[in-house]
Write an enzyme that holds these catalytic residues in place. Structure first.
Site, PDB file in Angstrom:
ATOM      1  N   ALA A  10       0.821  -1.217   0.000  1.00  0.00           N
ATOM      2  CA  ALA A  10       0.000   0.000   0.000  1.00  0.00           C
ATOM      3  C   ALA A  10       0.854   1.266   0.000  1.00  0.00           C
ATOM      4  CB  ALA A  10      -0.929   0.000   1.211  1.00  0.00           C
ATOM      5  N   ARG A  12       4.123   3.885  -1.432  1.00  0.00           N
ATOM      6  CA  ARG A  12       4.415   4.533  -2.725  1.00  0.00           C
ATOM      7  C   ARG A  12       5.035   3.536  -3.711  1.00  0.00           C
ATOM      8  NH1 ARG A  12       5.497   8.962   0.846  1.00  0.00           N
ATOM      9  NH2 ARG A  12       7.348   7.833   1.470  1.00  0.00           N
ATOM     10  N   GLY A 100      14.321  -3.741  -1.445  1.00  0.00           N
ATOM     11  CA  GLY A 100      14.591  -2.363  -1.843  1.00  0.00           C
ATOM     12  C   GLY A 100      14.619  -1.431  -0.651  1.00  0.00           C
ATOM     13  N   PRO A 125      20.167  -0.526  -2.546  1.00  0.00           N
ATOM     14  CA  PRO A 125      19.576   0.739  -2.095  1.00  0.00           C
ATOM     15  C   PRO A 125      18.935   1.502  -3.245  1.00  0.00           C
ATOM     16  CG  PRO A 125      21.962   0.959  -2.272  1.00  0.00           C
ATOM     17  CD  PRO A 125      21.641  -0.495  -2.507  1.00  0.00           C
ATOM     18  N   ASN A 126      19.292   1.133  -4.467  1.00  0.00           N
ATOM     19  CA  ASN A 126      18.714   1.806  -5.634  1.00  0.00           C
ATOM     20  C   ASN A 126      18.673   0.796  -6.775  1.00  0.00           C
ATOM     21  OD1 ASN A 126      18.361   3.395  -8.068  1.00  0.00           O
ATOM     22  ND2 ASN A 126      18.756   5.169  -6.774  1.00  0.00           N
ATOM     23  N   HIS A 158      15.967  14.667  -1.758  1.00  0.00           N
ATOM     24  CA  HIS A 158      14.776  13.808  -1.778  1.00  0.00           C
ATOM     25  C   HIS A 158      13.559  14.563  -1.260  1.00  0.00           C
ATOM     26  CE1 HIS A 158      17.593  10.384  -2.219  1.00  0.00           C
ATOM     27  NE2 HIS A 158      16.549   9.776  -2.753  1.00  0.00           N
ATOM     28  N   HIS A 159      12.406  13.966  -1.479  1.00  0.00           N
ATOM     29  CA  HIS A 159      11.117  14.495  -1.028  1.00  0.00           C
ATOM     30  C   HIS A 159      11.053  14.628   0.502  1.00  0.00           C
ATOM     31  CE1 HIS A 159      10.023  10.310   0.086  1.00  0.00           C
ATOM     32  NE2 HIS A 159      10.756  10.012  -0.974  1.00  0.00           N
ATOM     33  N   LYS A 162      10.803  11.444   3.102  1.00  0.00           N
ATOM     34  CA  LYS A 162      11.854  10.416   3.260  1.00  0.00           C
ATOM     35  C   LYS A 162      12.307  10.354   4.706  1.00  0.00           C
ATOM     36  CE  LYS A 162      16.023   8.504   1.253  1.00  0.00           C
ATOM     37  NZ  LYS A 162      15.437   7.151   1.279  1.00  0.00           N
ATOM     38  N   GLY A 168      20.190   5.700   1.229  1.00  0.00           N
ATOM     39  CA  GLY A 168      20.958   4.464   1.026  1.00  0.00           C
ATOM     40  C   GLY A 168      21.773   4.548  -0.253  1.00  0.00           C
TER      41      GLY A 168
HETATM   42  P1  NAD Z   1       6.102   4.240   1.984  1.00  0.00           P
HETATM   43  O1  NAD Z   1       6.167   4.684   3.408  1.00  0.00           O
HETATM   44  O2  NAD Z   1       5.251   4.968   1.010  1.00  0.00           O
HETATM   45  O3  NAD Z   1       5.629   2.695   1.930  1.00  0.00           O
HETATM   46  C1  NAD Z   1       6.062   1.693   2.812  1.00  0.00           C
HETATM   47  C2  NAD Z   1       4.878   0.755   3.036  1.00  0.00           C
HETATM   48  O4  NAD Z   1       5.360  -0.353   3.794  1.00  0.00           O
HETATM   49  C3  NAD Z   1       3.741   1.422   3.846  1.00  0.00           C
HETATM   50  O5  NAD Z   1       2.503   1.133   3.229  1.00  0.00           O
HETATM   51  C4  NAD Z   1       3.863   0.748   5.209  1.00  0.00           C
HETATM   52  O6  NAD Z   1       2.594   0.614   5.857  1.00  0.00           O
HETATM   53  C5  NAD Z   1       4.424  -0.624   4.822  1.00  0.00           C
HETATM   54  N1  NAD Z   1       5.116  -1.321   5.907  1.00  0.00           N
HETATM   55  C6  NAD Z   1       5.930  -0.796   6.857  1.00  0.00           C
HETATM   56  N2  NAD Z   1       6.377  -1.764   7.669  1.00  0.00           N
HETATM   57  C7  NAD Z   1       5.832  -2.934   7.212  1.00  0.00           C
HETATM   58  C8  NAD Z   1       5.913  -4.264   7.638  1.00  0.00           C
HETATM   59  N3  NAD Z   1       6.613  -4.619   8.715  1.00  0.00           N
HETATM   60  N4  NAD Z   1       5.224  -5.215   6.946  1.00  0.00           N
HETATM   61  C9  NAD Z   1       4.469  -4.866   5.865  1.00  0.00           C
HETATM   62  N5  NAD Z   1       4.359  -3.609   5.421  1.00  0.00           N
HETATM   63  C10 NAD Z   1       5.025  -2.636   6.096  1.00  0.00           C
HETATM   64  O7  NAD Z   1       7.624   4.185   1.500  1.00  0.00           O
HETATM   65  P2  NAD Z   1       8.198   4.028   0.010  1.00  0.00           P
HETATM   66  O8  NAD Z   1       8.510   5.349  -0.549  1.00  0.00           O
HETATM   67  O9  NAD Z   1       7.329   3.084  -0.761  1.00  0.00           O
HETATM   68  O10 NAD Z   1       9.596   3.328   0.316  1.00  0.00           O
HETATM   69  C11 NAD Z   1       9.679   2.108   1.001  1.00  0.00           C
HETATM   70  C12 NAD Z   1      11.148   1.758   1.208  1.00  0.00           C
HETATM   71  O11 NAD Z   1      11.791   1.569  -0.059  1.00  0.00           O
HETATM   72  C13 NAD Z   1      11.953   2.867   1.908  1.00  0.00           C
HETATM   73  O12 NAD Z   1      12.914   2.254   2.735  1.00  0.00           O
HETATM   74  C14 NAD Z   1      12.631   3.598   0.763  1.00  0.00           C
HETATM   75  O13 NAD Z   1      13.799   4.281   1.144  1.00  0.00           O
HETATM   76  C15 NAD Z   1      12.929   2.428  -0.147  1.00  0.00           C
HETATM   77  N6  NAD Z   1      13.127   2.763  -1.560  1.00  0.00           N
HETATM   78  C16 NAD Z   1      14.068   2.050  -2.216  1.00  0.00           C
HETATM   79  C17 NAD Z   1      14.285   2.228  -3.560  1.00  0.00           C
HETATM   80  C18 NAD Z   1      15.277   1.355  -4.286  1.00  0.00           C
HETATM   81  O14 NAD Z   1      15.463   1.516  -5.507  1.00  0.00           O
HETATM   82  N7  NAD Z   1      15.913   0.421  -3.582  1.00  0.00           N
HETATM   83  C19 NAD Z   1      13.518   3.184  -4.256  1.00  0.00           C
HETATM   84  C20 NAD Z   1      12.537   3.911  -3.565  1.00  0.00           C
HETATM   85  C21 NAD Z   1      12.346   3.678  -2.206  1.00  0.00           C
END
Ligand code: NAD
Length: 269
Positions: A10, A12, A100, A125-126, A158-159, A162, A168
């Site tokens: 659910a 982003r 991720g 991390p990306n 970043h936004h 974050k 990362g």
């Molecule tokens: P976000 O907060 O919009 O979404 C995270 C979702 O995970 C939320 O819906 C939250 O309720 C859920 N969540 C949290 N803990 C949970 C758990 N224990 N079990 C199940 N669901 C859980 O964040 P986002 O922007 O989608 O980013 C999520 C992560 O991905 C962050 O750590 C961000 O830095 C990382 N990210 C990584 C990359 C990449 O390329 N590796 C790119 C973008 C974001």
């Protein structure tokens, strides 16, 4: 067909992953499960509808364990504590794992490394192709500039939502530069500067985190010397680039031998 379970469905990134799996961006992947927190407002709703991608026939649940038997690969974009708790469960079920999530502390990373002794894990991390190319370019630039008086600084933007800082990805870029210079990043990294910090030592990599608005993710690595400055930059204009990489990783990781892999392994850069 590989059955994919998305954790953080659910969020982003989770919603984009659901949308792109449903759109068939990476052939051979099928959405089989969607997980989010027990108090998530979208629990019990269709993951496809939540993602704005039409009905997927997969309801968002908080019970990852119940979904694991039918899944082949788990893609986790949730939160550092969630990811480290999920990794041993996925390992016990013998499935592939793509992580991720960023901001994992040392203990949480250890949990992932232990899981990787039993199952194949891609941790990055990306996940974008462009950024993974930048990691390689930064390492190459550092190898070429080593010992020649080029100071390394990393600036990321970043936004405002974050949660971790520096990103990362910025740390990954710092590691690439430190590797190329033959330095230990833990001993050389400094976060921003304030007050009378004195002259900049040679063996230092500075990190600067800017937060604001809806910036998807900008990273610049600066090699500054007397008389010139080389800047290597990447700008993400949409999160789709990360999600596409994660789906590529999911298709790649299924059926691999256990181990901890990076996007460099997946993309061959
Ligand atoms: P976000 O907060 O919009 O979404 C995270 C979702 O995970 C939320 O819906 C939250 O309720 C859920 N969540 C949290 N803990 C949970 C758990 N224990 N079990 C199940 N669901 C859980 O964040 P986002 O922007 O989608 O980013 C999520 C992560 O991905 C962050 O750590 C961000 O830095 C990382 N990210 C990584 C990359 C990449 O390329 N590796 C790119 C973008 C974001």
């Amino acid at each position: 067909m590989k059955n994919i379970v998305i954790v953080g469905a659910a969020g982003r990134m989770g919603k984009i992953l659901v949308r792109l799996v449903q759109a068939g961006i990476e052939p051979g992947l099928k959405l089989s499960g969607a997980v989010d927190l027990w108090d998530c407002a979208d629990l019990g709703k269709d993951a496809g509808l939540v993602a704005g991608a039409g009905e997927a026939g997969v309801l968002i649940t908080s019970d990852l364990a119940a979904l694991l038997p039918a899944g082949d690969v788990v893609i986790d974009f949730s939160a550092h504590h969630g990811t480290s708790g999920n990794a041993p469960r996925v390992a016990a079920a013998g499935k592939g794992l793509v992580i991720g999530t960023t901001g994992l502390n040392a203990d949480e990373k250890k949990a992932v490394e232990q899981a990787a002794q039993k199952i194949p894990v891609v941790l990055a991390p990306n996940m974008s192709l462009g950024m993974n190319l930048l990691f390689a370019l930064v390492r190459k630039a550092a190898e070429a500039l080593k010992g020649k008086g080029y100071d390394v600084e990393i600036i990321e933007r970043h936004h405002r939502r974050k949660k971790d800082s520096p990103s990362g990805t910025a740390i990954g870029l710092g590691e690439a530069a430190a590797d190329g210079y033959g330095w230990d990043l833990k001993k050389t990294a400094v976060d921003g500067r304030r007050g009378l910090v004195g002259e900049r030592p040679v063996e230092q990599i500075g990190f600067h985190a800017v937060r604001g608005g809806d910036i998807v993710g900008d990273h610049t690595v600066l090699f500054a010397a007397d008389g010139e400055c080389l800047e290597l930059s990447h700008r993400a204009t949409s999160r789709d680039a990360f999600a596409r990489g994660a789906l590529r990783a999911a298709a790649w990781v299924a059926g691999r031998t256990p181990g901890l892999y990076s996007m460099r392994d997946v993309l061959g850069v």
